[in-house]
Design a protein around this motif. Structure first.
Motif, PDB file in Angstrom:
ATOM      1  N   VAL A 102       0.841  -1.193   0.000  1.00  0.00           N
ATOM      2  CA  VAL A 102       0.000   0.000   0.000  1.00  0.00           C
ATOM      3  C   VAL A 102       0.878   1.245   0.000  1.00  0.00           C
ATOM      4  N   VAL A 103       0.605   2.160  -0.914  1.00  0.00           N
ATOM      5  CA  VAL A 103       1.289   3.449  -0.974  1.00  0.00           C
ATOM      6  C   VAL A 103       0.261   4.525  -0.662  1.00  0.00           C
ATOM      7  N   ILE A 104       0.554   5.352   0.334  1.00  0.00           N
ATOM      8  CA  ILE A 104      -0.391   6.366   0.796  1.00  0.00           C
ATOM      9  C   ILE A 104       0.130   7.744   0.395  1.00  0.00           C
ATOM     10  N   LEU A 105      -0.666   8.464  -0.372  1.00  0.00           N
ATOM     11  CA  LEU A 105      -0.270   9.765  -0.893  1.00  0.00           C
ATOM     12  C   LEU A 105      -1.003  10.888  -0.163  1.00  0.00           C
ATOM     13  N   GLY A 106      -0.306  12.004   0.007  1.00  0.00           N
ATOM     14  CA  GLY A 106      -0.927  13.148   0.651  1.00  0.00           C
ATOM     15  C   GLY A 106      -0.146  14.411   0.391  1.00  0.00           C
ATOM     16  N   LYS A 107      -0.362  15.413   1.231  1.00  0.00           N
ATOM     17  CA  LYS A 107       0.214  16.739   1.030  1.00  0.00           C
ATOM     18  C   LYS A 107       1.519  16.947   1.782  1.00  0.00           C
ATOM     19  N   GLY A 108       1.971  15.929   2.482  1.00  0.00           N
ATOM     20  CA  GLY A 108       3.232  16.056   3.213  1.00  0.00           C
ATOM     21  C   GLY A 108       3.166  17.129   4.272  1.00  0.00           C
ATOM     22  N   GLU A 114      -1.908  13.115   7.788  1.00  0.00           N
ATOM     23  CA  GLU A 114      -2.957  12.140   7.506  1.00  0.00           C
ATOM     24  C   GLU A 114      -2.416  10.851   6.888  1.00  0.00           C
ATOM     25  N   GLU A 115      -1.375  10.984   6.035  1.00  0.00           N
ATOM     26  CA  GLU A 115      -0.794   9.799   5.407  1.00  0.00           C
ATOM     27  C   GLU A 115      -0.236   8.847   6.454  1.00  0.00           C
ATOM     28  N   GLY A 116       0.530   9.396   7.386  1.00  0.00           N
ATOM     29  CA  GLY A 116       1.109   8.571   8.436  1.00  0.00           C
ATOM     30  C   GLY A 116       0.060   7.988   9.359  1.00  0.00           C
ATOM     31  N   ARG A 117      -1.006   8.740   9.584  1.00  0.00           N
ATOM     32  CA  ARG A 117      -2.102   8.230  10.426  1.00  0.00           C
ATOM     33  C   ARG A 117      -2.734   7.000   9.781  1.00  0.00           C
ATOM     34  N   GLY A 280      -4.655  12.381  17.793  1.00  0.00           N
ATOM     35  CA  GLY A 280      -4.095  11.117  17.348  1.00  0.00           C
ATOM     36  C   GLY A 280      -3.714  11.007  15.886  1.00  0.00           C
ATOM     37  N   VAL A 281      -3.795  12.097  15.117  1.00  0.00           N
ATOM     38  CA  VAL A 281      -3.449  12.026  13.697  1.00  0.00           C
ATOM     39  C   VAL A 281      -1.947  12.193  13.512  1.00  0.00           C
ATOM     40  N   ARG A 282      -1.415  13.329  13.936  1.00  0.00           N
ATOM     41  CA  ARG A 282       0.021  13.555  13.813  1.00  0.00           C
ATOM     42  C   ARG A 282       0.820  12.571  14.664  1.00  0.00           C
ATOM     43  N   SER A 283       0.292  12.217  15.822  1.00  0.00           N
ATOM     44  CA  SER A 283       0.986  11.244  16.665  1.00  0.00           C
ATOM     45  C   SER A 283       0.965   9.856  16.042  1.00  0.00           C
TER      46      SER A 283
END
Length: 309
Positions: A102-108, A114-117, A280-283
């Protein structure tokens, strides 16, 4: 005539010298570009808002939000849903099972982790081959192409990785370094991180574990300055602040260069790292990153300050 030929030779030599660096640069490619990440037909998830996703996205990407898998309780939005088997069934409908890439794309850095979450959520459910990347870089690798059909996977029962998260009761116990009395109301059918006795949560007794615990606040400097756990007198565990963005590169991959900074702040691989943000998103993103970096005792307090209050 000789002078003309000589001048022409010099001119050709200069042109040749100028074109060589351009060729080398093109072979190097974009730093952090996910060429290898896109190998093997991975499931591509895009965590940006629907409007941005609809404007432009990588062909075949599926738009999801971290809220899709979290509690509806306004006081603990970061906590995962109770029925994780239901979450796994929904993932199977978009082609994800424990063996999927799975590759999760976002705005960095322009987003909120959100990607890391989502990566953390998948790892909790037992999906291990998970990667994050910047959507603009990934789109540049495949600007054209048809949208492939989503191939469903059979329903699967998740094997929950309980070491990736900690509930509010246990977080409070380690933050205050006080072991609360355990109230046993009957025999439990199953044990999760939410009902394990505090003393055994990290595979060691409470006194041994609390000496190794550190709280990592990954919010911004401004947020930390306004309110943080050091302002609560009953919190006895050391609190360290490092903004979540430092754990990811410009291309949104996990950074591998934070070891010295973490060590300078007392965070080493043998520590138990309880990561906290607002909900809990950034964490979650940082817990995913820390695990990738080798800090295997990192846990996300998914309830965050929202639940702490």
């Amino acid at each position: 005539m000789r002078n003309i030929l000589g001048a022409l030779f010099i001119l050709l030599a200069l042109i040749a010298c100028q074109t060589t660096p351009t060729k080398v640069t093109s072979e190097q490619g974009v730093q952090g570009a996910p060429e290898k990440l896109m190998d093997g037909a991975p499931v591509i998830l895009d965590v940006r808002p629907p409007f941005e996703f609809n404007l432009s996205h990588v062909p075949g990407a599926i738009n999801i939000r971290w809220e899709d898998f979290s509690s509806q309780d306004p006081n603990s939005r970061g906590v995962l849903q109770d029925d994780l088997f239901s979450v796994a069934r929904r993932l199977s409908l978009i082609g994800i099972d424990p063996d999927s890439k799975v590759v999760i794309l976002g705005k960095g850095a322009q987003g909120n982790g959100e990607e890391g979450r989502i990566a953390w959520t998948l790892e909790v459910l037992g999906v291990k081959n998970v990667h994050t990347a910047l959507h603009t870089v990934a789109r540049a690798m495949n600007p054209k192409g048809d949208e492939p059909l989503v191939k469903n996977k059979p329903y699967w029962k998740p094997v929950i990785d309980e070491s990736l998260f900690i509930d509010s009761k246990n977080f409070k116990a380690y933050a205050t370094q006080k072991l609360p009395p355990l109230k046993m109301t009957g025999k439990k059918k199953s044990k999760t991180a939410m009902d394990l006795p505090v003393s055994s949560l990290f595979g060691m007794n409470f006194n041994e574990a609390k000496a190794k615990v550190v709280i990592l606040d990954v919010r911004s400097n401004g947020e930390f300055g306004i309110n943080n756990l050091t302002k609560y007198k009953h919190v006895k565990t050391p609190v360290v602040q490092i903004e979540w963005k430092e754990f990811f590169t410009e291309s949104n991959a996990v950074s591998k260069d934070l070891g010295k900074k973490l060590e300078s702040k007392g965070i080493t691989p043998d520590k138990i790292i309880m990561v906290i943000s607002n909900h809990g998103v950034r964490s979650g993103a940082v817990t995913f990153a820390l695990r990738e970096m080798g800090y295997r005792q990192s846990v996300n307090f998914a309830g965050g300050y929202e639940q702490w209050k």
